[in-house]
Design a protein around this motif. Structure first.
Motif, mmCIF file in Angstrom:
data_model
loop_
_atom_site.group_PDB
_atom_site.id
_atom_site.type_symbol
_atom_site.label_atom_id
_atom_site.label_comp_id
_atom_site.label_asym_id
_atom_site.label_seq_id
_atom_site.Cartn_x
_atom_site.Cartn_y
_atom_site.Cartn_z
ATOM 1 N N ILE A 1 29.317 70.152 5.895
ATOM 2 C CA ILE A 1 27.894 70.262 6.217
ATOM 3 C C ILE A 1 27.079 69.310 5.341
ATOM 4 C CG2 ILE A 1 25.910 71.798 5.837
ATOM 5 C CD1 ILE A 1 27.528 74.018 7.104
ATOM 6 N N MET B 1 24.675 66.152 6.486
ATOM 7 C CA MET B 1 23.248 66.116 6.150
ATOM 8 C C MET B 1 22.877 64.898 5.302
ATOM 9 S SD MET B 1 22.405 70.113 5.423
ATOM 10 C CE MET B 1 20.744 69.683 4.955
ATOM 11 N N HIS C 1 18.058 72.924 8.069
ATOM 12 C CA HIS C 1 19.133 73.562 7.302
ATOM 13 C C HIS C 1 18.688 74.926 6.780
ATOM 14 C CE1 HIS C 1 21.720 73.899 3.491
ATOM 15 N NE2 HIS C 1 22.533 74.083 4.520
ATOM 16 N N SER D 1 20.137 77.552 4.121
ATOM 17 C CA SER D 1 21.135 77.601 3.055
ATOM 18 C C SER D 1 21.879 78.926 3.037
ATOM 19 C CB SER D 1 20.442 77.378 1.701
ATOM 20 O OG SER D 1 21.314 77.692 0.635
ATOM 21 N N ILE E 1 21.484 73.426 11.184
ATOM 22 C CA ILE E 1 22.726 73.839 10.532
ATOM 23 C C ILE E 1 22.439 75.089 9.697
ATOM 24 C CG2 ILE E 1 24.513 73.182 8.892
ATOM 25 C CD1 ILE E 1 24.001 70.258 9.655
#
Length: 579
Positions: free
Chosen positions: A44, A48, A69, A71, A180
């Motif tokens: 990931i 990114m 994103h 986390s 993501i």
């Protein structure tokens, strides 16, 4: 949108990927799975920010692709007095203020061109996140997650699960082309997990979600990326269909492996006979025949099926104990209460018998962890522990039970093992082999840390286990291994879990937090309650039938009865159509 072609990457101590290839296309909702420590979070990070990493192969990302994103470990600035609306709408409110300020400046400025340019850029940015519809879209998201009631609440007052959902909404409303999310489901109670499912279903953009949650996997995705042993496999379809495909392949491979083994053994006998003959007959033709057979055997060995995605090794989790307590009460809680800024629990009364397996169920932030910690420390008069009891504790806050500055070896020498070889042998059952045992605990993934906690709990040989979210961060193979270990354990377990499958597959009954107290509920009623709220009629029966057929397939494979296994696979395929 994203194309990865023959990408390879290694850390000094570990190879992560070897020639992996996959694509992510517009509007796909993709689950990213794999065993703990296989490199999902690192991949990931490469997607990114590819410039940070030296990798081989090609990574093509559409230049116009905007990536969002969420986390794995969201951090909140607790110094800010921010409402939920202000937190989610931060970018929207900032742009509105900027546009207002530009308009005010235009009223008195003689040089309008640069201001008009700034004004247009701000309008474009506002339009990119929904423009005038932003607040309406925000309200829709809050309603989807059943959190509209929190719109004007301070973010600092939210539970961890509620904050995770708020973070997901904030990123979704930024309208990234690719969002993501790294384990967004960790520690979510079942209501919040269902809210996350609704948010995923309603999202129009492309999603790449790292998750081990079986509920989400079974209900949310139309593509699977599976990373295992440096290789990656992509599957267009549902997770339940992917698992069926793996099982189907497993049957075919095992049948082929048995046939190849028989062929190999026949060939080995011929080679041995030719070698015996060659010792007393030196004719050239005999030597050629021997060489030909050896080459054939080498080809057989070379083409043996290597299937890293089909037969993944489950860790050998076991919970043994030094002494078994006879049928007796091991934990008694009488008129217990807990409070922080406000009262969480009051008038709590229950007792746990020596072989009870019990789940504590309740929304995020209702005092479950506080109760379990108080039982572990047993400093409160309201809690009585049987003097014959030895208690082991697994914390959802991994730093409570593991020291980040220790290596894995040091952690277990501190835990009472006598020799490094003894530790190495023990940890190999939990997937920690080779040089990884010399790594600092701080460098491990969340799943590896939880696996290490399970290894410590097991090493304690306790007769009462207190487990706070034991499945969090664990891959699905380890979750199933844990369920088997719980089923085989002869002592008492008190477990906090939001994982529906772990609760229904392993617990005798549940303790439900309701109106700041706790009441006992049978497993039958708990199943009925969950299925009535979250599943279609008949889903439970279809899923139970599916599990029964899968077990029959495993038994048929053990007996090498491949005809029966293939007939059962056909039966399973029909059942899966009902799910």
């Amino acid at each position: 949108m994203i194309k990865v072609d023959k990408l390879s990457f290694s850390f000094p101590q570990k190879e992560l990927y070897k020639n992996i290839t996959f694509t992510l296309e517009e509007a796909q909702h993709c689950a990213f799975i794999g065993t703990s420590g296989s490199g999902k979070s690192t991949l990931i990070e490469i997607l990114m920010d590819p410039d940070r990493y030296l990798f081989e192969g090609a990574l093509e990302i559409d230049p116009a692709c905007k990536i969002g994103h969420v986390s794995q470990f969201p951090q909140l600035d607790s110094t800010k007095e921010t409402t939920v609306f202000e937190y989610i709408g931060e970018e929207f409110l900032k742009l509105q203020d900027e546009i207002t300020a530009i308009c005010t400046e235009m009223e008195t400025s003689s040089d309008l061109d640069p201001l008009l340019e700034k004004y247009q850029l701000a309008l474009d940015a506002l339009e990119a996140i929904g423009g005038d519809d932003f607040e309406s879209n925000l309200n829709k998201k809050l309603n989807l997650a059943n959190l509209m009631k929190l719109k004007d609440h301070r973010v600092s007052d939210l539970s961890g699960g509620e904050f995770k959902l708020i973070q997901v909404m904030k990123e979704m409303l930024r309208r990234p082309d690719l969002l993501i999310m790294d384990e967004p489901d960790v520690f979510l109670d079942f209501e919040n997990l269902n809210a996350l499912k609704n948010l995923i279903h309603a999202h129009k953009g492309t999603l790449l979600v790292v998750t081990h949650n079986r509920y989400l996997l079974n209900h949310c995705f139309n593509k699977i990326l599976h990373l295992e042993n440096t290789e990656i496999q992509e599957f267009d379809g549902r997770y339940i269909d992917y698992n069926f495909s793996l099982l189907q392949t497993k049957v075919e491979l095992q049948e082929l492996a048995v046939a190849e083994q028989e062929e190999s053994e026949r060939n080995e006998k011929i080679i041995n006979n030719l070698r015996v003959i060659a010792t007393y007959n030196s004719e050239a033709s005999r030597g050629k025949a021997l060489k030909a057979r050896v080459r054939f055997q080498e080809r057989l060995e070379a083409r043996r099926i290597k299937a890293p995605f089909v037969a993944i090794k489950q860790p050998a989790i076991r919970f043994d104990m030094d002494n078994e307590v006879e049928d007796a009460t091991v934990i008694k809680v009488s008129d217990y209460s807990a409070a922080f800024d406000e009262l969480l629990l009051e008038n709590v009364n229950f007792e746990i018998r020596s072989t009870d397996k019990v789940a504590i169920i309740g929304p995020n932030g209702t005092g479950k962890t506080t109760l379990l910690r108080d039982i572990f420390s047993h400093h409160q008069d309201a809690i009585t522990i049987n003097p014959d009891v030895k208690v082991a504790y697994l914390s959802q806050l991994q730093g409570e039970m593991l020291k980040d500055s220790n290596t894995i070896l040091e952690e277990f020498m501190d835990a009472g093992f006598n020799a490094y070889d003894e530790v190495r042998s023990y940890l190999s059952n939990y997937g920690f082999e080779g040089e990884i045992v010399n790594q600092k605990i701080a460098s491990l993934s969340g799943g590896e840390k939880n696996m290490l906690q399970l290894a410590k709990v097991s090493a304690g040989r306790a007769n009462v286990l207190l487990l706070d979210e034991p499945t969090s961060h664990l891959d699905t193979y380890t979750q199933i291994a844990l369920e088997k270990a719980i089923e085989a354990y002869k002592g008492a377990i008190l477990m906090i879990s939001h994982d529906f499958y772990s609760v229904v597959n392993g617990m005798d009954y549940v303790l439900i937090i309701d109106d700041k107290t706790i009441r006992k509920m049978s497993m039958r009623k708990f199943r009925q309650m969950i299925y009535a709220r979250h599943f279609d009629r008949g889903y439970l029966e279809a899923e139970q039938n599916k599990k029964a057929v899968e077990m029959k397939i495993e038994l048929a494979l053990k007996d090498t009865d491949f005809e029966r296994a293939k007939a059962l696979v056909d039966e399973l395929e029909e059942l899966i159509k009902l799910l």
